[in-house]
Every structure is written in C-alpha cells, then in structure tokens.
Design an enzyme around this catalytic site. Structure first.
Site: not given
Ligand code: PGA
Length: 253
Positions: A8-10, A94, A96, A164, A170, A209, A230-231
């Site tokens: 997930n590149w956001k 998600h 966010e 999640e 993150g 994470s 993600g990151g």
C-alpha cells in the site's frame, strides 16, 4: 492457500517514480512463484504501471473506490473506472480512511458490495485503536467492523481481509505474535460464522509495521495468510525481501 503480499503505497510516488520502482522490481519478481503480489499505487500511477507490469504474475490494486458507478461525486472514482484501467483489487476500510476521512462502516459496506459486483477483489481492512485494545474491546470492535462491513454478502470467495491494529500502522511497533494469533483466529471464526467452511479459505493478512526483519516470524503465526505493507513497500529492496521471506516459507510448506 496461496499467500498474498500487498504493498500500500498510500500518497507516495509520482508516475515517473512508480515506473522506476516497477522497472527495478520486475526482474526480482520473476522468481516469486508461490505468493501473490499486489501493488497499490495512487490512482495517478495505476494505468502507467499496468502497462509496465505486462505479463508479470502481479496484481494491481487501488486504495479506494466509490460505490456508485457514475454521477455527481466530485473527487471520487468508480469500480468501473478502475476495472477499465486494469485494476484487480481495491483496499477498502483502511484505518486512514476510517479515522482521518471519517468513513463510516455503512459506506465501507456499500463499497465492498459494489467492488465485488463489479469484479474487483476487496482487501477489507479492520482493526482496533490503542484505547479500544486497552479497554479489552478488541474482539468487540473487530466483530462490529466485520458484521457491518460484510453485511448482505453471501459469497466470500473473492474477499481478502486485512487485520491492521491502528496503533501498529506506521509506528514501527508491530503487534506481537500472540496478539496477531488471537486476532486472526477471532477473525476466522467470524468469517466461518458468516460464510461457513468457505470462511476458512479467505486470506487474512496482517498489516502494521511489517518489515524485512519481522516478516518471516509473523508469517509463521497460525492464521496469517500474508501481509498488507505500507512504509516498507516503498523501497524495492525492503518489499522484495518481505515477499521473498513469505515465498520461501510457503515453498517449504
Ligand atoms: P505500515 O502501514 O506498514 O507503514 O505500518 C500498513 C498499512 O497502512 O497498510
């Protein structure tokens, strides 16, 4: 069940940056045969990457969609539009979207139903906040999110779930193996409650994470079918290392 690792590149990477990334990872992905890999770039890079992925055994995912097929919905993108540029998967619910953009369970439910109807596989995300966990309400929250988000759905065969915990996203602080084990077992029970035995075949990914140095141990947790990353999906070296760990463990199964 084939494991799934989704990146997930956001809101990261321009089209040019996305192209450089895919060019770099292309060769490395050719040796991944036992794991499904999904790239979820921002909307603006979807079409460009689709062409570039070509015959690679990788899937393309969007990070959101609307439930209507067209109309006066400024700033939104429909399932049909995503399908038309070659998207296979869509991340829905998600944390966010839930917490920053205040998406209610009812919207997420409409999106899940509309994605499936239009031929996109939802990666349906659920997870508790740190306050909810401290209050011992994790299962209650997961139950509510699953029951409302999947309401009205009779067939779970094209569904992917992602557990999640909000506090692990993150933050660099992943949930530990016991926490993941308990949550995934609970989610699988909920899914069999809704879909019967078919519920056992729904991949339940862990997200929060995930990094190259914890992916191997977390993938071994019973009930974990892969990751939503993600990151660590933003750097080719990190992402391919996570995919590799999963693929190697799977090969040994
Ligand atoms: P993270 O994000 O890997 O950066 O914690 C996961 C996600 O938001 O899906």
């Amino acid at each position: 069940m084939r494991p799934v690792v989704a990146g997930n590149w956001k809101m990261n990477k321009t089209l040019e940056e996305a192209r450089v990334y895919v060019e770099k990872i292309h060769k490395l992905l050719l040796k991944i045969r036992d794991t499904d890999v999904i790239f979820c770039p921002p909307f603006t890079a979807l079409f460009g990457i689709k062409e570039q992925l070509g015959e690679l055994p990788a899937f393309l995912g969007a990070q959101n969609c609307h439930w209507e097929s067209s109309g006066a919905w400024t700033g939104e993108v429909s399932v049909e539009m995503l399908k038309a540029v070659g998207v296979d998967v869509v991340i829905l619910g998600h944390s966010e979207r839930r917490h920053i953009f205040n998406e209610p369970d009812e919207w997420i439910n409409k999106k899940v139903l509309s994605a499936l109807k239009g031929g996109l596989k939802p990666v349906f995300c659920i997870g508790e906040t740190i306050e909810e966990r401290k209050q011992g309400r994790t299962n209650e929250i997961l139950h509510h999110q699953i029951q409302t988000g999947l309401g009205g759905l009779e067939d779970g065969s094209d569904l992917i779930l992602a557990y999640e915990p909000v506090w692990a996203i993150g933050t660099g602080l992943n949930a530990d193996q016991d926490q993941i084990h308990d949550a995934h077992q609970f989610v699988l029970e909920e899914l069999t409650g809704i879909f019967g035995q078919q519920g056992r075949d729904i991949p339940v990914l862990y997200g929060g994470s995930v990094k190259p140095d914890n992916a191997g141990e977390l993938f071994k947790v019973d009930g974990v079918s892969g990751f939503l990353v993600g990151g660590a999906s933003l750097k080719v070296e990190d992402f391919i290392s996570i995919v590799d760990s999963v693929n190697e463990i799977q090969k040994g199964v």
